[in-house]
Design a protein around this motif. Structure first.
Motif, PDB file in Angstrom:
ATOM      1  N   GLY A  47       0.816  -1.207   0.000  1.00  0.00           N
ATOM      2  CA  GLY A  47       0.000   0.000   0.000  1.00  0.00           C
ATOM      3  C   GLY A  47       0.851   1.259   0.000  1.00  0.00           C
ATOM      4  N   PHE A  48       2.089   1.141   0.496  1.00  0.00           N
ATOM      5  CA  PHE A  48       3.018   2.274   0.395  1.00  0.00           C
ATOM      6  C   PHE A  48       3.152   2.728  -1.054  1.00  0.00           C
ATOM      7  CE2 PHE A  48       4.899   0.875   4.530  1.00  0.00           C
ATOM      8  CZ  PHE A  48       4.809   2.097   5.181  1.00  0.00           C
ATOM      9  N   ALA A  49       3.294   1.736  -1.946  1.00  0.00           N
ATOM     10  CA  ALA A  49       3.477   2.057  -3.358  1.00  0.00           C
ATOM     11  C   ALA A  49       2.262   2.781  -3.908  1.00  0.00           C
ATOM     12  CB  ALA A  49       3.731   0.772  -4.153  1.00  0.00           C
ATOM     13  N   PHE A  50       1.080   2.338  -3.497  1.00  0.00           N
ATOM     14  CA  PHE A  50      -0.117   3.015  -3.995  1.00  0.00           C
ATOM     15  C   PHE A  50      -0.201   4.443  -3.459  1.00  0.00           C
ATOM     16  CE2 PHE A  50      -4.536   4.344  -3.410  1.00  0.00           C
ATOM     17  CZ  PHE A  50      -4.931   4.384  -4.735  1.00  0.00           C
ATOM     18  N   GLY A  51       0.112   4.624  -2.186  1.00  0.00           N
ATOM     19  CA  GLY A  51       0.070   5.963  -1.619  1.00  0.00           C
ATOM     20  C   GLY A  51       1.024   6.909  -2.307  1.00  0.00           C
ATOM     21  N   VAL A  52       2.229   6.434  -2.557  1.00  0.00           N
ATOM     22  CA  VAL A  52       3.225   7.269  -3.229  1.00  0.00           C
ATOM     23  C   VAL A  52       2.813   7.550  -4.674  1.00  0.00           C
ATOM     24  CG1 VAL A  52       5.607   7.370  -4.015  1.00  0.00           C
ATOM     25  CG2 VAL A  52       5.089   6.430  -1.767  1.00  0.00           C
ATOM     26  N   THR A  53       2.356   6.505  -5.370  1.00  0.00           N
ATOM     27  CA  THR A  53       1.972   6.669  -6.765  1.00  0.00           C
ATOM     28  C   THR A  53       0.769   7.594  -6.916  1.00  0.00           C
ATOM     29  OG1 THR A  53       2.746   4.412  -7.199  1.00  0.00           O
ATOM     30  CG2 THR A  53       1.371   5.435  -8.883  1.00  0.00           C
ATOM     31  N   SER A  54      -0.189   7.468  -6.014  1.00  0.00           N
ATOM     32  CA  SER A  54      -1.372   8.322  -6.093  1.00  0.00           C
ATOM     33  C   SER A  54      -1.010   9.785  -5.865  1.00  0.00           C
ATOM     34  CB  SER A  54      -2.423   7.879  -5.074  1.00  0.00           C
ATOM     35  OG  SER A  54      -1.937   8.014  -3.745  1.00  0.00           O
ATOM     36  N   ALA A  55      -0.082  10.028  -4.946  1.00  0.00           N
ATOM     37  CA  ALA A  55       0.372  11.401  -4.723  1.00  0.00           C
ATOM     38  C   ALA A  55       1.082  11.938  -5.962  1.00  0.00           C
ATOM     39  CB  ALA A  55       1.293  11.464  -3.511  1.00  0.00           C
ATOM     40  N   GLY A  56       1.886  11.083  -6.600  1.00  0.00           N
ATOM     41  CA  GLY A  56       2.586  11.504  -7.809  1.00  0.00           C
ATOM     42  C   GLY A  56       1.652  11.746  -8.979  1.00  0.00           C
ATOM     43  N   GLY A  58      -1.185  13.135  -8.708  1.00  0.00           N
ATOM     44  CA  GLY A  58      -1.940  14.355  -8.466  1.00  0.00           C
ATOM     45  C   GLY A  58      -3.158  14.208  -7.580  1.00  0.00           C
ATOM     46  N   LEU A  59      -3.379  13.026  -7.010  1.00  0.00           N
ATOM     47  CA  LEU A  59      -4.513  12.844  -6.115  1.00  0.00           C
ATOM     48  C   LEU A  59      -4.219  13.460  -4.757  1.00  0.00           C
ATOM     49  CD1 LEU A  59      -5.177  10.710  -8.351  1.00  0.00           C
ATOM     50  CD2 LEU A  59      -6.224   9.343  -6.536  1.00  0.00           C
ATOM     51  N   THR A  60      -5.243  13.955  -4.113  1.00  0.00           N
ATOM     52  CA  THR A  60      -5.074  14.506  -2.777  1.00  0.00           C
ATOM     53  C   THR A  60      -4.989  13.370  -1.766  1.00  0.00           C
ATOM     54  OG1 THR A  60      -7.447  14.631  -2.315  1.00  0.00           O
ATOM     55  CG2 THR A  60      -6.441  16.510  -3.458  1.00  0.00           C
ATOM     56  N   LEU A  61      -4.594  13.706  -0.550  1.00  0.00           N
ATOM     57  CA  LEU A  61      -4.512  12.704   0.510  1.00  0.00           C
ATOM     58  C   LEU A  61      -5.879  12.068   0.745  1.00  0.00           C
ATOM     59  CD1 LEU A  61      -2.940  11.318   2.815  1.00  0.00           C
ATOM     60  CD2 LEU A  61      -3.533  13.278   4.269  1.00  0.00           C
ATOM     61  N   LEU A  62      -6.930  12.876   0.762  1.00  0.00           N
ATOM     62  CA  LEU A  62      -8.277  12.361   0.980  1.00  0.00           C
ATOM     63  C   LEU A  62      -8.705  11.428  -0.141  1.00  0.00           C
ATOM     64  CD1 LEU A  62     -10.868  12.354   2.643  1.00  0.00           C
ATOM     65  CD2 LEU A  62     -11.607  14.390   1.381  1.00  0.00           C
ATOM     66  N   GLN A  63      -8.398  11.782  -1.380  1.00  0.00           N
ATOM     67  CA  GLN A  63      -8.765  10.940  -2.512  1.00  0.00           C
ATOM     68  C   GLN A  63      -8.031   9.605  -2.480  1.00  0.00           C
ATOM     69  OE1 GLN A  63      -7.746  13.748  -5.587  1.00  0.00           O
ATOM     70  NE2 GLN A  63      -9.896  14.321  -5.954  1.00  0.00           N
ATOM     71  N   SER A  64      -6.753   9.640  -2.141  1.00  0.00           N
ATOM     72  CA  SER A  64      -5.964   8.409  -2.067  1.00  0.00           C
ATOM     73  C   SER A  64      -6.522   7.471  -1.009  1.00  0.00           C
ATOM     74  CB  SER A  64      -4.500   8.737  -1.756  1.00  0.00           C
ATOM     75  OG  SER A  64      -3.932   9.555  -2.754  1.00  0.00           O
ATOM     76  N   CYS A  65      -6.799   8.002   0.174  1.00  0.00           N
ATOM     77  CA  CYS A  65      -7.315   7.177   1.266  1.00  0.00           C
ATOM     78  C   CYS A  65      -8.715   6.668   0.968  1.00  0.00           C
ATOM     79  CB  CYS A  65      -7.310   7.975   2.565  1.00  0.00           C
ATOM     80  SG  CYS A  65      -5.659   8.364   3.187  1.00  0.00           S
ATOM     81  N   LEU A  81      -4.823   4.853 -11.508  1.00  0.00           N
ATOM     82  CA  LEU A  81      -3.738   5.830 -11.435  1.00  0.00           C
ATOM     83  C   LEU A  81      -2.932   5.863 -12.722  1.00  0.00           C
ATOM     84  CD1 LEU A  81      -2.310   5.377  -7.823  1.00  0.00           C
ATOM     85  CD2 LEU A  81      -3.952   7.066  -8.657  1.00  0.00           C
ATOM     86  N   GLY A  82      -2.677   4.686 -13.295  1.00  0.00           N
ATOM     87  CA  GLY A  82      -1.893   4.634 -14.532  1.00  0.00           C
ATOM     88  C   GLY A  82      -2.576   5.372 -15.669  1.00  0.00           C
ATOM     89  N   ALA A  83      -3.909   5.192 -15.757  1.00  0.00           N
ATOM     90  CA  ALA A  83      -4.650   5.871 -16.812  1.00  0.00           C
ATOM     91  C   ALA A  83      -4.677   7.377 -16.583  1.00  0.00           C
ATOM     92  CB  ALA A  83      -6.073   5.323 -16.886  1.00  0.00           C
ATOM     93  N   LEU A  84      -4.849   7.795 -15.329  1.00  0.00           N
ATOM     94  CA  LEU A  84      -4.875   9.222 -15.026  1.00  0.00           C
ATOM     95  C   LEU A  84      -3.508   9.862 -15.262  1.00  0.00           C
ATOM     96  CD1 LEU A  84      -7.025   9.285 -11.755  1.00  0.00           C
ATOM     97  CD2 LEU A  84      -7.731   9.972 -14.060  1.00  0.00           C
ATOM     98  N   ALA A  85      -2.443   9.158 -14.831  1.00  0.00           N
ATOM     99  CA  ALA A  85      -1.097   9.695 -15.009  1.00  0.00           C
ATOM    100  C   ALA A  85      -0.725   9.809 -16.485  1.00  0.00           C
ATOM    101  CB  ALA A  85      -0.080   8.807 -14.284  1.00  0.00           C
ATOM    102  N   GLY A  86      -1.334   8.938 -17.314  1.00  0.00           N
ATOM    103  CA  GLY A  86      -1.045   8.981 -18.739  1.00  0.00           C
ATOM    104  C   GLY A  86      -1.890   9.993 -19.491  1.00  0.00           C
TER     105      GLY A  86
END
Length: 253
Positions: A47-56, A58-65, A81-86
């Motif tokens: 879940g660390f990876a998801f938290g870091v990736t979601s922050a990268g 552009g998701l907010t802390l609330l959105q990630s959680c 996240l991959g689709a949004l980041a792309g």
């Protein structure tokens, strides 16, 4: 009093005495809990990876959680996240994540029969129907062990996944590049380690091989989530070929 149990592989119902054994095939609760905790902790830490990736992304802390709390299926979350980041459209990204998560519905059909939970518990258990809890439950020799493995895996993974999502999002800058840590591979690696010993027959191994070829081959050309659904066609395809081969052999005799 005897308890009715279902074998995870065949679905056959058999009597199981209340002392926790079934003709010597029972499994100690401590062993089930140990295996379940191992899976829950190993995958939950990713879940660390998801938290870091979601922050990268552009998701907010609330959105990630919120994604981890409400969606709780890592593959779909990473696909989103991959689709949004792309640069993908949010609705298209959500659709891809949804299609990838539909496999959990098929898991639920099998687990509903195996676990036979009370109706009041099913809505809560449905949130924990994912790859890892399904693999642990199906690996057990009887219904009681399957329920225990499912519950311990689900609880451990849910708590750790959400906690590490929060910590990962908060410390994104400190952790750095998730690809360098390889955290995103932890979940699939654990699931494959659980699945591999269950592929005993030639048919099972052939089905797994065809599914891998379909999934990887279609990955570059289809939207996120769709290759996984298409790879499910491996099972009926292999069974059809096996049935045809059996009929041909019977006709030549």
């Amino acid at each position: 009093m005897a308890e009715q149990t279902a074998h995870p592989a065949t679905g056959d119902i058999r009597d199981r005495s209340s002392d926790g054994s079934a003709g010597g095939a029972g499994k100690r609760d401590s062993a089930v809990v140990r295996d379940a905790l191992g899976v829950g902790v190993a995958v939950g830490l990713s879940g660390f990876a998801f938290g870091v990736t979601s922050a990268g992304a552009g998701l907010t802390l609330l959105q990630s959680c919120a994604l981890s709390l409400l969606v709780f299926t890592g593959a779909s979350q990473f696909a989103l996240l991959g689709a949004l980041a792309g640069g993908g459209n949010p609705f298209t990204a959500a659709a891809g994540a949804f299609f990838l998560g539909t496999r959990n519905a098929f898991y639920g059909l099998r687990l509903s029969q195996l676990l036979a939970l009370p109706r009041s518990a099913k809505p809560f258990a449905a949130q924990w129907v994912i790859d890892e809890t399904t693999a642990v439950a199906l690996a057990q020799p009887d219904r009681r062990s399957a329920r225990l493995g499912f519950t311990v895996t689900g609880l451990t993974l849910y708590v750790l996944w959400n906690l590490t999502t929060l910590l990962g999002a908060l410390g994104a800058e400190a952790i750095g590049d998730t690809a360098a840590w390889g955290l995103d591979a932890a979940g699939p690696a654990v699931f494959l380690a659980l699945l591999a010993p269950m592929l005993r027959s030639t048919t099972e191994r052939a089905t797994a091989g065809v599914a891998v070829v379909l999934g990887l081959g279609l990955l570059p050309v289809l939207p996120a989530g769709v290759p996984v659904l298409v790879s499910a066609l491996a099972a009926p395809a292999v069974l059809w070929l096996q049935g045809r081969r059996t009929r041909n052999e019977g006709a030549t005799r």
